[in-house]
Design a protein around this motif. Structure first.
Motif, PDB file in Angstrom:
ATOM      1  N   UNK A 180      48.304 114.131  32.186  1.00 48.45           N
ATOM      2  CA  UNK A 180      49.109 113.780  31.010  1.00 48.45           C
ATOM      3  C   UNK A 180      48.719 112.392  30.495  1.00 48.45           C
ATOM      4  N   UNK A 181      48.428 111.474  31.390  1.00 49.73           N
ATOM      5  CA  UNK A 181      48.009 110.133  30.974  1.00 49.73           C
ATOM      6  C   UNK A 181      46.707 110.202  30.182  1.00 49.73           C
ATOM      7  N   UNK A 182      45.765 111.006  30.638  1.00 47.36           N
ATOM      8  CA  UNK A 182      44.506 111.166  29.897  1.00 47.36           C
ATOM      9  C   UNK A 182      44.783 111.758  28.516  1.00 47.36           C
ATOM     10  N   UNK A 183      45.645 112.756  28.445  1.00 45.64           N
ATOM     11  CA  UNK A 183      45.990 113.347  27.149  1.00 45.64           C
ATOM     12  C   UNK A 183      46.694 112.320  26.260  1.00 45.64           C
ATOM     13  N   UNK A 184      47.550 111.503  26.835  1.00 48.50           N
ATOM     14  CA  UNK A 184      48.205 110.445  26.063  1.00 48.50           C
ATOM     15  C   UNK A 184      47.183 109.418  25.563  1.00 48.50           C
ATOM     16  N   UNK A 185      46.165 109.110  26.383  1.00 52.48           N
ATOM     17  CA  UNK A 185      45.084 108.217  25.946  1.00 52.48           C
ATOM     18  C   UNK A 185      44.350 108.820  24.759  1.00 52.48           C
ATOM     19  N   UNK A 186      44.116 110.133  24.816  1.00 53.13           N
ATOM     20  CA  UNK A 186      43.467 110.806  23.693  1.00 53.13           C
ATOM     21  C   UNK A 186      44.302 110.633  22.425  1.00 53.13           C
ATOM     22  N   UNK A 187      45.593 110.892  22.524  1.00 52.75           N
ATOM     23  CA  UNK A 187      46.490 110.763  21.363  1.00 52.75           C
ATOM     24  C   UNK A 187      46.413 109.350  20.789  1.00 52.75           C
ATOM     25  N   UNK A 188      46.496 108.359  21.661  1.00 51.83           N
ATOM     26  CA  UNK A 188      46.456 106.969  21.227  1.00 51.83           C
ATOM     27  C   UNK A 188      45.134 106.637  20.549  1.00 51.83           C
ATOM     28  N   UNK A 189      44.027 107.015  21.171  1.00 54.93           N
ATOM     29  CA  UNK A 189      42.702 106.764  20.604  1.00 54.93           C
ATOM     30  C   UNK A 189      42.555 107.455  19.248  1.00 54.93           C
ATOM     31  N   UNK A 190      42.910 108.728  19.191  1.00 57.61           N
ATOM     32  CA  UNK A 190      42.750 109.502  17.960  1.00 57.61           C
ATOM     33  C   UNK A 190      43.576 108.925  16.820  1.00 57.61           C
ATOM     34  N   UNK A 191      44.838 108.684  17.092  1.00 56.01           N
ATOM     35  CA  UNK A 191      45.719 108.222  16.026  1.00 56.01           C
ATOM     36  C   UNK A 191      45.431 106.782  15.618  1.00 56.01           C
ATOM     37  N   UNK A 192      45.090 105.942  16.569  1.00 57.45           N
ATOM     38  CA  UNK A 192      44.777 104.540  16.253  1.00 57.45           C
ATOM     39  C   UNK A 192      43.490 104.433  15.438  1.00 57.45           C
ATOM     40  N   UNK A 193      42.523 105.270  15.767  1.00 60.52           N
ATOM     41  CA  UNK A 193      41.215 105.173  15.146  1.00 60.52           C
ATOM     42  C   UNK A 193      41.094 105.909  13.825  1.00 60.52           C
ATOM     43  N   UNK A 194      41.932 106.921  13.612  1.00 55.71           N
ATOM     44  CA  UNK A 194      41.652 107.818  12.499  1.00 55.71           C
ATOM     45  C   UNK A 194      42.808 108.114  11.575  1.00 55.71           C
ATOM     46  N   UNK A 230      49.307 115.598  18.367  1.00 63.41           N
ATOM     47  CA  UNK A 230      48.449 114.566  17.796  1.00 63.41           C
ATOM     48  C   UNK A 230      48.659 114.598  16.279  1.00 63.41           C
ATOM     49  N   UNK A 231      48.910 113.447  15.693  1.00 67.74           N
ATOM     50  CA  UNK A 231      49.181 113.374  14.258  1.00 67.74           C
ATOM     51  C   UNK A 231      47.896 113.308  13.440  1.00 67.74           C
ATOM     52  N   UNK A 232      47.076 114.345  13.604  1.00 62.90           N
ATOM     53  CA  UNK A 232      45.832 114.515  12.860  1.00 62.90           C
ATOM     54  C   UNK A 232      45.590 116.011  12.670  1.00 62.90           C
ATOM     55  N   UNK A 233      44.866 116.387  11.602  1.00 62.39           N
ATOM     56  CA  UNK A 233      44.522 117.799  11.414  1.00 62.39           C
ATOM     57  C   UNK A 233      43.636 118.319  12.544  1.00 62.39           C
ATOM     58  N   UNK A 234      43.696 119.606  12.762  1.00 56.73           N
ATOM     59  CA  UNK A 234      43.004 120.224  13.900  1.00 56.73           C
ATOM     60  C   UNK A 234      41.498 119.995  13.878  1.00 56.73           C
ATOM     61  N   UNK A 283      39.816 117.381  12.901  1.00 53.75           N
ATOM     62  CA  UNK A 283      39.541 116.040  13.414  1.00 53.75           C
ATOM     63  C   UNK A 283      39.823 115.977  14.915  1.00 53.75           C
ATOM     64  N   UNK A 284      40.923 116.569  15.347  1.00 48.57           N
ATOM     65  CA  UNK A 284      41.261 116.597  16.776  1.00 48.57           C
ATOM     66  C   UNK A 284      40.146 117.272  17.563  1.00 48.57           C
ATOM     67  N   UNK A 285      39.662 118.399  17.077  1.00 43.92           N
ATOM     68  CA  UNK A 285      38.590 119.138  17.758  1.00 43.92           C
ATOM     69  C   UNK A 285      37.352 118.251  17.919  1.00 43.92           C
ATOM     70  N   UNK A 286      36.962 117.569  16.855  1.00 41.06           N
ATOM     71  CA  UNK A 286      35.793 116.685  16.896  1.00 41.06           C
ATOM     72  C   UNK A 286      35.983 115.571  17.925  1.00 41.06           C
ATOM     73  N   UNK A 287      37.139 114.935  17.921  1.00 42.85           N
ATOM     74  CA  UNK A 287      37.401 113.829  18.840  1.00 42.85           C
ATOM     75  C   UNK A 287      37.481 114.297  20.288  1.00 42.85           C
ATOM     76  N   UNK A 288      37.952 115.522  20.496  1.00 41.02           N
ATOM     77  CA  UNK A 288      38.096 116.085  21.845  1.00 41.02           C
ATOM     78  C   UNK A 288      36.749 116.492  22.435  1.00 41.02           C
ATOM     79  N   UNK A 289      35.821 116.952  21.594  1.00 44.37           N
ATOM     80  CA  UNK A 289      34.610 117.594  22.095  1.00 44.37           C
ATOM     81  C   UNK A 289      33.335 116.767  21.967  1.00 44.37           C
ATOM     82  N   UNK A 290      33.342 115.706  21.181  1.00 45.76           N
ATOM     83  CA  UNK A 290      32.132 114.925  20.952  1.00 45.76           C
ATOM     84  C   UNK A 290      32.025 113.816  22.005  1.00 45.76           C
ATOM     85  N   UNK A 291      30.918 113.795  22.777  1.00 42.60           N
ATOM     86  CA  UNK A 291      30.771 112.787  23.834  1.00 42.60           C
ATOM     87  C   UNK A 291      30.935 111.342  23.351  1.00 42.60           C
TER      88      UNK A 291
END
Length: 140
Positions: free
Chosen positions: A125-139, A12-16, A18-26
């Motif tokens: 893997x698709x869910x993880x790819x969705x996470x990458x897309x959401x994280x990078x597109x949004x942030x 994911x092309x974001x610092x850890x 930010x990734x942690x926050x996006x992964x764990x926050x409902x």
């Protein structure tokens, strides 16, 4: 009988932090936690402590099917590792490795017996790819 382990990953092309926050926050989990566009996660709860519970309601958008993806945390090391046990006793381990402005996420999970290994790997893997897309597109 030995359990089959499946491993997936992505960078994911974001610092850890930010990734942690996006992964764990409902409030973010509901935006990426699905395996296809005809599914969604209308609600999520997350008590990110050892012994804490998490739950994500995953549903087909047409209302034809849904289930709760839930478990209990076995290990939580902020910015490094999350391990949990699912309701069916399968184990999951998620590793986070920061490298400046990018973060490697690796998930290792016990396979279940209902679906093929390949189908499970593709789904997670698709869910993880969705996470990458959401994280990078949004942030980015």
């Amino acid at each position: 009988m030995e359990t089959t382990k499946i491993t997936i990953g992505n960078i994911i092309d974001l610092p850890i932090e930010k990734v942690w926050e996006l992964w764990t926050n409902p409030k973010h989990i509901i935006n990426w936690n699905f395996a296809s566009e005809d599914w969604h996660t209308p609600s999520a709860e997350n008590d990110l402590i050892v012994g804490g519970k998490f739950s994500s309601r995953m549903e087909a958008k047409d209302g034809s099917f849904g289930f709760d993806f839930c478990g209990i945390y076995d290990e939580v090391e902020e910015f490094k590792k999350i391990a949990y046990t699912l309701g069916d006793e399968r184990k999951v381990e998620i590793l986070f490795e920061g490298n400046g402005n990018s973060t490697q996420i690796t998930e290792i999970f016990d396979a279940e017996n209902e679906n093929s290994i390949e189908m499970q790997q593709i789904g997670w893997q698709t869910i993880l790819n969705n996470f990458k897309s959401y994280a990078e597109k949004s942030f980015i």
